[in-house]
Design a protein around this motif. Structure first.
Motif, mmCIF file in Angstrom:
data_model
loop_
_atom_site.group_PDB
_atom_site.id
_atom_site.type_symbol
_atom_site.label_atom_id
_atom_site.label_comp_id
_atom_site.label_asym_id
_atom_site.label_seq_id
_atom_site.Cartn_x
_atom_site.Cartn_y
_atom_site.Cartn_z
ATOM 1 N N VAL A 124 1.829 -94.269 19.725
ATOM 2 C CA VAL A 124 0.752 -94.302 20.872
ATOM 3 C C VAL A 124 0.547 -92.719 21.201
ATOM 4 C CG1 VAL A 124 0.891 -94.842 23.282
ATOM 5 C CG2 VAL A 124 1.878 -96.446 21.767
ATOM 6 N N ILE A 125 1.639 -92.068 21.417
ATOM 7 C CA ILE A 125 1.135 -90.481 21.971
ATOM 8 C C ILE A 125 0.367 -89.861 20.919
ATOM 9 C CG2 ILE A 125 2.030 -88.356 22.542
ATOM 10 C CD1 ILE A 125 2.647 -90.419 24.471
ATOM 11 N N TYR A 126 0.443 -89.918 19.526
ATOM 12 C CA TYR A 126 -0.100 -89.136 18.537
ATOM 13 C C TYR A 126 -1.766 -89.661 18.624
ATOM 14 C CZ TYR A 126 3.150 -86.449 16.038
ATOM 15 O OH TYR A 126 4.121 -85.431 15.965
ATOM 16 N N GLN A 127 -2.043 -90.967 19.121
ATOM 17 C CA GLN A 127 -3.388 -91.613 19.164
ATOM 18 C C GLN A 127 -4.119 -90.764 20.388
ATOM 19 O OE1 GLN A 127 -3.069 -95.859 19.629
ATOM 20 N NE2 GLN A 127 -2.148 -96.133 17.677
ATOM 21 N N GLY A 179 -0.608 -77.593 17.068
ATOM 22 C CA GLY A 179 -0.116 -77.247 15.759
ATOM 23 C C GLY A 179 1.215 -77.715 15.296
ATOM 24 N N TYR A 180 1.923 -78.245 16.119
ATOM 25 C CA TYR A 180 3.160 -79.093 15.873
ATOM 26 C C TYR A 180 3.365 -80.337 15.324
ATOM 27 C CZ TYR A 180 4.513 -74.434 17.977
ATOM 28 O OH TYR A 180 4.396 -73.096 18.341
ATOM 29 N N LYS A 181 2.350 -81.028 15.274
ATOM 30 C CA LYS A 181 2.265 -82.478 14.947
ATOM 31 C C LYS A 181 3.119 -82.864 13.850
ATOM 32 C CE LYS A 181 -1.618 -84.642 15.270
ATOM 33 N NZ LYS A 181 -3.116 -85.153 15.304
ATOM 34 N N GLU A 182 2.876 -82.166 12.600
ATOM 35 C CA GLU A 182 3.608 -82.505 11.467
ATOM 36 C C GLU A 182 4.996 -82.121 11.430
ATOM 37 O OE1 GLU A 182 1.478 -80.884 8.223
ATOM 38 O OE2 GLU A 182 -0.310 -81.682 8.811
ATOM 39 N N ALA A 183 5.361 -81.012 11.959
ATOM 40 C CA ALA A 183 6.742 -80.645 12.312
ATOM 41 C C ALA A 183 7.352 -81.440 13.022
ATOM 42 C CB ALA A 183 6.794 -79.194 12.481
ATOM 43 N N THR A 184 6.804 -81.725 14.117
ATOM 44 C CA THR A 184 7.519 -82.883 15.226
ATOM 45 C C THR A 184 7.629 -84.106 14.589
ATOM 46 O OG1 THR A 184 6.595 -81.566 16.916
ATOM 47 C CG2 THR A 184 7.501 -83.855 17.428
ATOM 48 N N LEU A 217 18.646 -92.648 15.410
ATOM 49 C CA LEU A 217 18.335 -92.242 16.811
ATOM 50 C C LEU A 217 16.950 -92.843 17.219
ATOM 51 C CD1 LEU A 217 19.594 -88.672 16.622
ATOM 52 C CD2 LEU A 217 20.712 -90.428 17.376
ATOM 53 N N ARG A 218 16.888 -93.111 18.427
ATOM 54 C CA ARG A 218 15.584 -93.477 19.266
ATOM 55 C C ARG A 218 14.934 -92.432 19.632
ATOM 56 N NH1 ARG A 218 14.458 -95.532 24.236
ATOM 57 N NH2 ARG A 218 16.636 -95.620 24.822
ATOM 58 N N THR A 219 13.647 -92.155 19.028
ATOM 59 C CA THR A 219 12.823 -91.308 19.402
ATOM 60 C C THR A 219 11.707 -91.496 20.386
ATOM 61 O OG1 THR A 219 11.309 -91.406 17.638
ATOM 62 C CG2 THR A 219 13.319 -90.061 17.217
ATOM 63 N N LEU A 220 11.267 -90.467 21.268
ATOM 64 C CA LEU A 220 10.100 -90.450 22.119
ATOM 65 C C LEU A 220 9.198 -89.295 21.966
ATOM 66 C CD1 LEU A 220 11.624 -92.148 25.149
ATOM 67 C CD2 LEU A 220 9.823 -93.166 23.645
ATOM 68 N N CYS A 221 7.877 -89.212 22.189
ATOM 69 C CA CYS A 221 7.343 -88.076 22.184
ATOM 70 C C CYS A 221 7.023 -87.642 23.651
ATOM 71 C CB CYS A 221 5.875 -88.205 21.558
ATOM 72 S SG CYS A 221 6.285 -88.012 19.812
ATOM 73 N N ILE A 222 6.803 -86.289 24.068
ATOM 74 C CA ILE A 222 6.219 -85.995 25.201
ATOM 75 C C ILE A 222 5.051 -85.031 25.176
ATOM 76 C CG2 ILE A 222 7.207 -84.668 27.237
ATOM 77 C CD1 ILE A 222 10.031 -85.084 26.386
ATOM 78 N N ALA A 223 4.127 -85.327 25.950
ATOM 79 C CA ALA A 223 2.930 -84.633 26.060
ATOM 80 C C ALA A 223 2.303 -84.323 27.525
ATOM 81 C CB ALA A 223 1.617 -85.379 25.215
ATOM 82 N N GLU A 224 1.332 -83.371 27.409
ATOM 83 C CA GLU A 224 0.763 -83.041 28.705
ATOM 84 C C GLU A 224 -0.692 -82.779 28.596
ATOM 85 O OE1 GLU A 224 2.186 -79.188 30.138
ATOM 86 O OE2 GLU A 224 1.174 -78.357 28.505
ATOM 87 N N ARG A 225 -1.395 -82.831 29.852
ATOM 88 C CA ARG A 225 -2.760 -82.410 29.924
ATOM 89 C C ARG A 225 -2.955 -81.662 31.562
ATOM 90 N NH1 ARG A 225 -7.322 -86.501 31.316
ATOM 91 N NH2 ARG A 225 -8.569 -84.434 31.455
ATOM 92 N N GLU A 226 -3.620 -80.915 31.564
ATOM 93 C CA GLU A 226 -4.104 -80.330 32.685
ATOM 94 C C GLU A 226 -5.350 -81.356 33.388
ATOM 95 O OE1 GLU A 226 -5.331 -76.315 35.385
ATOM 96 O OE2 GLU A 226 -4.831 -76.312 33.160
ATOM 97 N N LYS A 258 -5.533 -89.178 27.763
ATOM 98 C CA LYS A 258 -6.201 -88.724 26.571
ATOM 99 C C LYS A 258 -6.348 -87.357 26.763
ATOM 100 C CE LYS A 258 -10.530 -88.827 29.180
ATOM 101 N NZ LYS A 258 -11.906 -89.378 29.289
ATOM 102 N N ASN A 259 -6.708 -86.745 25.599
ATOM 103 C CA ASN A 259 -6.700 -85.321 25.294
ATOM 104 C C ASN A 259 -5.540 -84.538 25.688
ATOM 105 O OD1 ASN A 259 -9.440 -85.802 24.556
ATOM 106 N ND2 ASN A 259 -10.208 -85.553 26.752
ATOM 107 N N LEU A 260 -4.350 -85.165 25.311
ATOM 108 C CA LEU A 260 -2.904 -84.588 25.369
ATOM 109 C C LEU A 260 -2.639 -83.521 24.693
ATOM 110 C CD1 LEU A 260 -1.119 -88.037 25.998
ATOM 111 C CD2 LEU A 260 -2.246 -86.512 27.769
ATOM 112 N N THR A 261 -1.809 -82.765 24.893
ATOM 113 C CA THR A 261 -1.058 -81.653 24.145
ATOM 114 C C THR A 261 0.387 -81.927 23.817
ATOM 115 O OG1 THR A 261 -2.701 -79.659 25.007
ATOM 116 C CG2 THR A 261 -0.836 -79.075 23.974
ATOM 117 N N LEU A 262 0.701 -81.995 22.595
ATOM 118 C CA LEU A 262 2.136 -82.468 22.227
ATOM 119 C C LEU A 262 2.992 -81.081 22.675
ATOM 120 C CD1 LEU A 262 3.921 -84.599 20.866
ATOM 121 C CD2 LEU A 262 3.585 -82.963 18.826
#
Length: 201
Positions: A95-98, A106-111, A123-132, A168-172
């Motif tokens: 959901v976050i990557y969409q 730049g860290y999408k692939e590594a993450t 383990l259960r994983t979750l992503c965190i992202a932000e936008r101004e 939308k337009n989030l930064t990982l």
């Protein structure tokens, strides 16, 4: 937070294990979640210069976009002491990557690689992202949010539609991984239910 508001004595109560793990980890890295009110939180932040004392920063909580099994994410919109309005979103990686912006991620692939490795370990994983969010955009969006939250019919659907406009337009920022443990007593309860020929899934 409950108890004496010191890093050594404070006790956190969280709706989910990943939230608890996140604030505990943040405390160890110099960001101490100190106080929560209905409309704000206080965070004691470590300075980049270790010779300087920590500073307490107040963040105004403007909106909370609740988690649901359909949305698979939740967000909070906050205003910092310098007036900057930020949205922070956590949720399933798919959901976050969409909703990531095409640049500055730049860290999408590594993450993703890390999350795949953690998932293989159970383990259960979750992503965190932000936008101004610019003030003008926020004011316009918040009017729609208020209208949706006061709707007498289809409120949940309207709130989900409004959330789509801003998540939308989030930064990982990164990802979390926790052990998905059952609560105390649950394994024994499941065992007893199955022994009574009650289906459990």
């Amino acid at each position: 937070p409950e108890g004496n508001p010191t890093p050594e004595e404070i006790v956190y109560q969280a709706e989910s294990p990943d939230e608890l793990a996140f604030v505990v980890a943040a405390k160890r890295f110099g960001f101490f979640f100190k106080k929560r009110t209905v409309s704000s939180i206080e965070v004691e932040e470590q300075q980049l210069d270790p010779s300087k004392p920590n500073v307490v920063v107040t963040y105004e909580i403007l909106n909370i976009l609740e988690f649901s099994s359909k949305r698979k994410r939740m967000s909070v919109i906050a205003r910092s002491s310098n007036g900057k309005i930020m949205l922070f979103c956590k949720g399933a990686d798919s959901v976050i990557y969409q909703r990531l912006t095409s640049s500055a991620n730049g860290y999408k692939e590594a993450t993703q690689k890390h999350m795949d490795e953690w998932a293989q370990c159970g383990l259960r994983t979750l992503c965190i992202a932000e936008r101004e969010i610019e003030a003008q955009e926020y004011d316009s969006w918040n009017k729609k949010f208020i209208e949706a939250s006061q709707a007498l019919e289809q409120r949940t659907e309207l709130l989900e539609d409004v959330a789509e406009l801003v998540e939308k337009n989030l930064t990982l920022l990164g990802a979390t991984a926790i052990e998905d443990k059952l609560q105390t007593g649950v394994p024994r309860t499941i065992e007893q239910l199955m022994s009574a020929n009650i289906a459990v899934w």
